[in-house]
Design a protein around this motif. Structure first.
Motif, mmCIF file in Angstrom:
data_model
loop_
_atom_site.group_PDB
_atom_site.id
_atom_site.type_symbol
_atom_site.label_atom_id
_atom_site.label_comp_id
_atom_site.label_asym_id
_atom_site.label_seq_id
_atom_site.Cartn_x
_atom_site.Cartn_y
_atom_site.Cartn_z
ATOM 1 N N ASP A 200 19.901 -5.919 20.393
ATOM 2 C CA ASP A 200 20.045 -6.810 19.306
ATOM 3 C C ASP A 200 18.797 -6.667 18.417
ATOM 4 N N ARG A 201 17.629 -6.134 19.180
ATOM 5 C CA ARG A 201 16.610 -6.073 18.395
ATOM 6 C C ARG A 201 16.144 -4.959 17.760
ATOM 7 N N VAL A 202 16.085 -4.566 16.526
ATOM 8 C CA VAL A 202 15.680 -3.737 15.815
ATOM 9 C C VAL A 202 14.318 -3.660 15.094
ATOM 10 N N PRO A 203 13.519 -2.431 14.820
ATOM 11 C CA PRO A 203 12.569 -2.254 14.001
ATOM 12 C C PRO A 203 12.894 -2.460 12.559
ATOM 13 N N VAL A 204 11.930 -3.035 11.920
ATOM 14 C CA VAL A 204 12.476 -3.389 10.331
ATOM 15 C C VAL A 204 11.217 -3.383 9.512
ATOM 16 N N TYR A 205 9.749 -2.850 9.961
ATOM 17 C CA TYR A 205 8.728 -2.820 9.286
ATOM 18 C C TYR A 205 7.906 -2.044 10.180
ATOM 19 N N GLN A 206 7.044 -1.036 9.398
ATOM 20 C CA GLN A 206 5.964 -0.544 10.056
ATOM 21 C C GLN A 206 4.823 -0.150 9.278
ATOM 22 N N LEU A 207 3.642 -0.551 9.657
ATOM 23 C CA LEU A 207 2.603 -0.479 8.618
ATOM 24 C C LEU A 207 1.312 0.354 9.421
ATOM 25 N N ALA A 208 1.161 1.439 8.906
ATOM 26 C CA ALA A 208 0.082 2.294 9.447
ATOM 27 C C ALA A 208 -1.318 2.183 8.797
ATOM 28 N N CYS A 209 -2.399 2.104 9.688
ATOM 29 C CA CYS A 209 -3.740 1.575 9.198
ATOM 30 C C CYS A 209 -4.718 2.637 9.864
ATOM 31 N N MET B 70 -7.479 -5.498 7.729
ATOM 32 C CA MET B 70 -7.768 -4.003 7.645
ATOM 33 C C MET B 70 -8.758 -3.610 6.542
ATOM 34 N N ALA B 71 -8.437 -4.217 5.245
ATOM 35 C CA ALA B 71 -9.326 -3.957 4.244
ATOM 36 C C ALA B 71 -10.606 -4.443 4.431
ATOM 37 N N ALA B 72 -10.792 -5.583 5.166
ATOM 38 C CA ALA B 72 -12.150 -6.143 5.453
ATOM 39 C C ALA B 72 -13.061 -5.035 6.388
ATOM 40 N N HIS B 73 -12.213 -4.159 6.990
ATOM 41 C CA HIS B 73 -13.193 -3.275 7.926
ATOM 42 C C HIS B 73 -12.973 -1.591 7.119
ATOM 43 N N GLY B 74 -12.500 -1.703 5.994
ATOM 44 C CA GLY B 74 -12.348 -0.343 5.443
ATOM 45 C C GLY B 74 -11.280 0.514 5.577
ATOM 46 N N LEU B 75 -10.333 -0.032 6.219
ATOM 47 C CA LEU B 75 -9.040 0.681 6.639
ATOM 48 C C LEU B 75 -7.889 0.601 5.463
ATOM 49 N N PHE B 76 -7.312 1.596 5.257
ATOM 50 C CA PHE B 76 -6.072 1.449 4.476
ATOM 51 C C PHE B 76 -4.869 0.942 4.975
ATOM 52 N N ALA B 77 -3.999 0.150 4.568
ATOM 53 C CA ALA B 77 -2.865 -0.279 5.477
ATOM 54 C C ALA B 77 -1.367 0.174 4.297
ATOM 55 N N ARG B 78 -0.831 1.054 5.071
ATOM 56 C CA ARG B 78 0.476 1.620 4.303
ATOM 57 C C ARG B 78 1.619 1.575 5.044
ATOM 58 N N LEU C 270 -4.559 2.048 13.856
ATOM 59 C CA LEU C 270 -3.529 1.266 14.318
ATOM 60 C C LEU C 270 -2.299 1.312 13.625
ATOM 61 N N VAL C 271 -1.208 1.069 14.335
ATOM 62 C CA VAL C 271 0.271 1.391 13.651
ATOM 63 C C VAL C 271 1.051 0.107 14.254
ATOM 64 N N TRP C 272 1.232 -0.714 13.099
ATOM 65 C CA TRP C 272 1.958 -2.153 13.605
ATOM 66 C C TRP C 272 3.648 -2.099 13.377
ATOM 67 N N LEU C 273 4.278 -2.712 14.302
ATOM 68 C CA LEU C 273 5.786 -2.217 14.032
ATOM 69 C C LEU C 273 6.421 -3.685 14.313
#
Length: 207
Positions: A178-187, A151-159, A110-113
Motif C-alpha cells: 500500500d506504500r508507493v514512492p511519489v516524489y524523488q529529489l536528487a541533490c 541543499m542550496a545553503a551548502h551549494g548543492l542543486f536539488a532536482r 543525497l537522493v531523497w524519496l
C-alpha cells in the motif's frame, strides 16, 4: 538556452546533466535533518497528510555519514536501513523513451524519496480520495521545498526527478504493497557557479 547546467534533461555528453563528483560536508546532513525537524511549522491543514508520508534518503560521499539508505523521520532522526548498491538500479532515470538521456546519480550526495500510503491517508480524513491524494502531493512538495533550501545553503542543486523506476525503488526499500514512492529529489554539488549562456554559432543557425 542554458546548455552547461547542473540539472536538466539533455543529451549525455552534450550538456551538464550531472554534478561535480565531490564529497559533501557533514554540515549538509545535519542542516537537512534540522530543516526537516522544523518543517512542520506552517503546514496547517496539510499536517495530517504529511503524517502518513514516509521519507528515505540514499547517501553517498557525505563526510562522517556512512554511505547507504536511511529511513528519515520528520522529527529529524535518521536510521540506516540498507546499502547503497541494492537500490542503484531503482534510482536511475527511466530514459527508455529517449535513449542516451540519463541522470548521473553517482554525482549526487543525497537522493531523497518520499513515499505515500493513500489508504492510510484516507482513513485519517473525511475528504474524498482525490482531495486526499492532492494533499499528499502538496505535503511531499512542501517537504522537498524545505530540503531544497538546506541543499542550496551548502551549494548543492536539488532536482526533482520526473521519471524513475518507482516499482524498483519500492522493492529495494521493501515497502508494503500500500506504500508507493511519489516524489524523488536528487541533490549534488554544482559544476557551474556562474550562468553559462550558449552563444555559439552553428552552421545554418542563429547565434
Amino acid at each position: 538556452m542554458v546548455w552547461a547546467r547542473n540539472s536538466g534533461r539533455a543529451p549525455r555528453g552534450v550538456s551538464g546533466f550531472t554534478g561535480a563528483h565531490r564529497p559533501a560536508p557533514a554540515a549538509l546532513w545535519h542542516s537537512a535533518l534540522n530543516t526537516l525537524a522544523g518543517s512542520g511549522r506552517g503546514l496547517g491543514a496539510l499536517l495530517p497528510a504529511r503524517s502518513t508520508l514516509g521519507l528515505f534518503c540514499w547517501v553517498r560521499e557525505v563526510e562522517d555519514v556512512a554511505d547507504g539508505c536511511y529511513e528519515i523521520g520528520f522529527d529529524g532522526t535518521a536510521r540506516r536501513v540498507g546499502e547503497l548498491g541494492a537500490a542503484r538500479g531503482a534510482l536511475l532515470v527511466d530514459s527508455a523513451a529517449a535513449p542516451g538521456l540519463a541522470f548521473e546519480l553517482d554525482a549526487c550526495n543525497l537522493v531523497w524519496l518520499v513515499t505515500a500510503d493513500l489508504t492510510a491517508a484516507c482513513r485519517t480524513s473525511d475528504a474524498p480520495a482525490p482531495r486526499v491524494a492532492a494533499d499528499l502531493l502538496a505535503a511531499a512538495g512542501w517537504t522537498a521545498q524545505h530540503l531544497s533550501y538546506a541543499m542550496a545553503a551548502h551549494g548543492l542543486f536539488a532536482r526533482p526527478l520526473r521519471s524513475y523506476d518507482a516499482e524498483g525503488a519500492a522493492t529495494a526499500l521493501g515497502l508494503a504493497p500500500d506504500r508507493v514512492p511519489v516524489y524523488q529529489l536528487a541533490c549534488g554539488p554544482n559544476r557551474f557557479t556562474e550562468p553559462a549562456l550558449d552563444v555559439r554559432r552553428f552552421p545554418g543557425g542563429a547565434a
